[in-house]
Design an enzyme around this catalytic site. Sequence first.
Site, PDB file in Angstrom:
ATOM      1  N   LYS A  16       0.781  -0.862  -0.066  1.00 17.81           N
ATOM      2  CA  LYS A  16      -0.267  -0.438  -0.133  1.00 17.81           C
ATOM      3  C   LYS A  16       0.853   1.364  -0.300  1.00 17.81           C
ATOM      4  O   LYS A  16       0.321   1.925  -0.780  1.00 17.81           O
ATOM      5  CB  LYS A  16      -1.193   0.312   1.268  1.00 17.81           C
ATOM      6  CG  LYS A  16      -1.885  -1.721   0.983  1.00 17.81           C
ATOM      7  CD  LYS A  16      -3.347  -1.106   2.491  1.00 17.81           C
ATOM      8  CE  LYS A  16      -3.949  -2.756   1.951  1.00 17.81           C
ATOM      9  NZ  LYS A  16      -4.559  -2.753   3.288  1.00 17.81           N
ATOM     10  N   GLN A  32      -4.549  -1.853   9.253  1.00 20.45           N
ATOM     11  CA  GLN A  32      -4.814  -2.210   8.390  1.00 20.45           C
ATOM     12  C   GLN A  32      -5.230  -4.205   9.391  1.00 20.45           C
ATOM     13  O   GLN A  32      -5.154  -4.265  10.889  1.00 20.45           O
ATOM     14  CB  GLN A  32      -3.099  -3.197   8.651  1.00 20.45           C
ATOM     15  CG  GLN A  32      -2.815  -4.661   7.583  1.00 20.45           C
ATOM     16  CD  GLN A  32      -3.133  -4.739   6.171  1.00 20.45           C
ATOM     17  OE1 GLN A  32      -3.398  -3.725   5.395  1.00 20.45           O
ATOM     18  NE2 GLN A  32      -4.077  -5.678   6.490  1.00 20.45           N
ATOM     19  N   ASP A  84     -11.213   2.149   3.102  1.00 18.10           N
ATOM     20  CA  ASP A  84     -11.403   0.502   3.364  1.00 18.10           C
ATOM     21  C   ASP A  84     -13.072   0.413   2.734  1.00 18.10           C
ATOM     22  O   ASP A  84     -13.303  -0.883   2.136  1.00 18.10           O
ATOM     23  CB  ASP A  84     -11.507   0.351   4.465  1.00 18.10           C
ATOM     24  CG  ASP A  84      -9.578  -0.218   4.526  1.00 18.10           C
ATOM     25  OD1 ASP A  84      -9.013  -0.563   2.982  1.00 18.10           O
ATOM     26  OD2 ASP A  84      -9.292  -1.602   5.327  1.00 18.10           O
TER      27      ASP A  84
HETATM   28  C1  BQF Z   1      -0.858 -10.233  -6.475  1.00 18.83           C
HETATM   29  C2  BQF Z   1      -5.768  -9.124   2.395  1.00 18.83           C
HETATM   30  C3  BQF Z   1      -6.537 -11.975   3.677  1.00 18.83           C
HETATM   31  C4  BQF Z   1      -6.392 -10.772   4.780  1.00 18.83           C
HETATM   32  C5  BQF Z   1      -6.341  -9.585   5.011  1.00 18.83           C
HETATM   33  C6  BQF Z   1      -1.093  -8.389  -4.803  1.00 18.83           C
HETATM   34  C7  BQF Z   1      -1.454  -8.632  -2.206  1.00 18.83           C
HETATM   35  C8  BQF Z   1      -1.740  -9.644  -2.201  1.00 18.83           C
HETATM   36  C9  BQF Z   1      -1.431 -10.554  -3.774  1.00 18.83           C
HETATM   37  C10 BQF Z   1      -2.150  -7.478  -1.218  1.00 18.83           C
HETATM   38  C11 BQF Z   1      -5.154  -9.052   1.229  1.00 18.83           C
HETATM   39  C12 BQF Z   1      -4.974  -9.386   0.108  1.00 18.83           C
HETATM   40  C13 BQF Z   1      -4.769  -7.586   1.391  1.00 18.83           C
HETATM   41  C14 BQF Z   1      -1.141  -9.635  -4.895  1.00 18.83           C
HETATM   42  C15 BQF Z   1      -4.448  -6.718   0.501  1.00 18.83           C
HETATM   43  C16 BQF Z   1      -4.418  -8.384  -1.159  1.00 18.83           C
HETATM   44  O1  BQF Z   1       0.411  -9.516  -6.676  1.00 18.83           O
HETATM   45  O2  BQF Z   1      -1.736 -11.628  -6.328  1.00 18.83           O
HETATM   46  C17 BQF Z   1      -1.539  -7.172  -3.519  1.00 18.83           C
HETATM   47  O3  BQF Z   1      -1.777  -6.383  -0.665  1.00 18.83           O
HETATM   48  N1  BQF Z   1      -3.516  -7.962  -0.786  1.00 18.83           N
HETATM   49  C18 BQF Z   1      -4.429  -7.227   2.304  1.00 18.83           C
HETATM   50  O4  BQF Z   1      -4.408  -6.148   3.163  1.00 18.83           O
HETATM   51  O5  BQF Z   1      -5.244  -7.984   3.852  1.00 18.83           O
HETATM   52  C19 BQF Z   1      -5.865  -8.969   3.545  1.00 18.83           C
HETATM   53  C20 BQF Z   1      -5.982 -10.790   2.629  1.00 18.83           C
END
Ligand code: BQF
Length: 292
Positions: free
Chosen positions: A52, A96, A119
């Site tokens: 992020k 987060q 969000d």
């Molecule tokens: C990619 C998330 C579960 C629980 C809390 C790029 C992200 C993931 C994969 C990423 C996720 C999942 C995020 C890829 C943010 C997605 O290249 O495939 C980026 O950063 N995510 C989150 O903030 O909290 C989570 C999954």
Amino acid sequence: MQLIDGKATAAQIKAEIAEEVQKIVAAGGKRPHLAAILVGHDGGSETYVRNKVLACEACGFKSTLLRFEDTISETELLNEVDKLNKDEDVDGFIVQLPLPKHISEQKVIEAIDYRKDVDGFHPINVGRMAIGLPCYISATPKGILELLRRYNIETSGKKCVILGRSNIVGKPMAQLMMQKQYGDATVTVCHSRSRDLKKECREADIIIAAIGQPDFVTADMVKDGVTVIDVGTTRVPDATKKSGFRLNGDVKFDEVAPKCAYITPVPGGVGPMTICMLMKNTLSAGKKEFYQ
Ligand code: BQF
């Protein structure tokens, strides 16, 4: 079969955002500012927050990361949320998830000023989304809609099966896919108690898998010509990777892909779009697009 390239699409959208930010700043406007609260040292959360912050840089946003140990109390965290609510330089912020067990996520979400809730988790934004009013829309469902739109995948009147009923993905995805102004589809939500999940999936034109079980969707569960959107990002141990793990989707990609019209990969599908839509919401926050 066409692969839906979320990474490339997200890069393109971030470039569009950066261009707009440049214009705003050149015209004497304010550079959008996203703040993030990270509690503890969970490996996944660390990665997501880093993604992020890097995306903010790519878009020309200001970003602030506030880190706290997982010993922080709920009261202290609520106080930090309140400080960000009152900070006039901060346009939007996120906390987060997940949070340590001694802290109520719902309490924290409801403490966020809905006008800064990029969000889209606050009940005011969830409620406004459900009745089709302007608001911050949760980044993952918003990113999936954007992918379907940019790849010209018809959703209107189609049968869409959503696997999973979480507040973050499944529920808002179902709401948006059923609304005339977004998906305009016939929506079925399946979950761990669904009686004939395989039959539901086999009838679907579009399957959105968000259950968090690696390789759950197999070839026998889908019809030919289906569009499959894989939201899964489970970390599984992988000795061949220098990090020691890889991301595994909810779809058994190798056997499902040949039957698909379109499919998203993991990584590089929905994940990058999630980050990108958080940036879009932050741009909206900077512009005061939805509120005040
Ligand atoms: C990619 C998330 C579960 C629980 C809390 C790029 C992200 C993931 C994969 C990423 C996720 C999942 C995020 C890829 C943010 C997605 O290249 O495939 C980026 O950063 N995510 C989150 O903030 O909290 C989570 C999954």
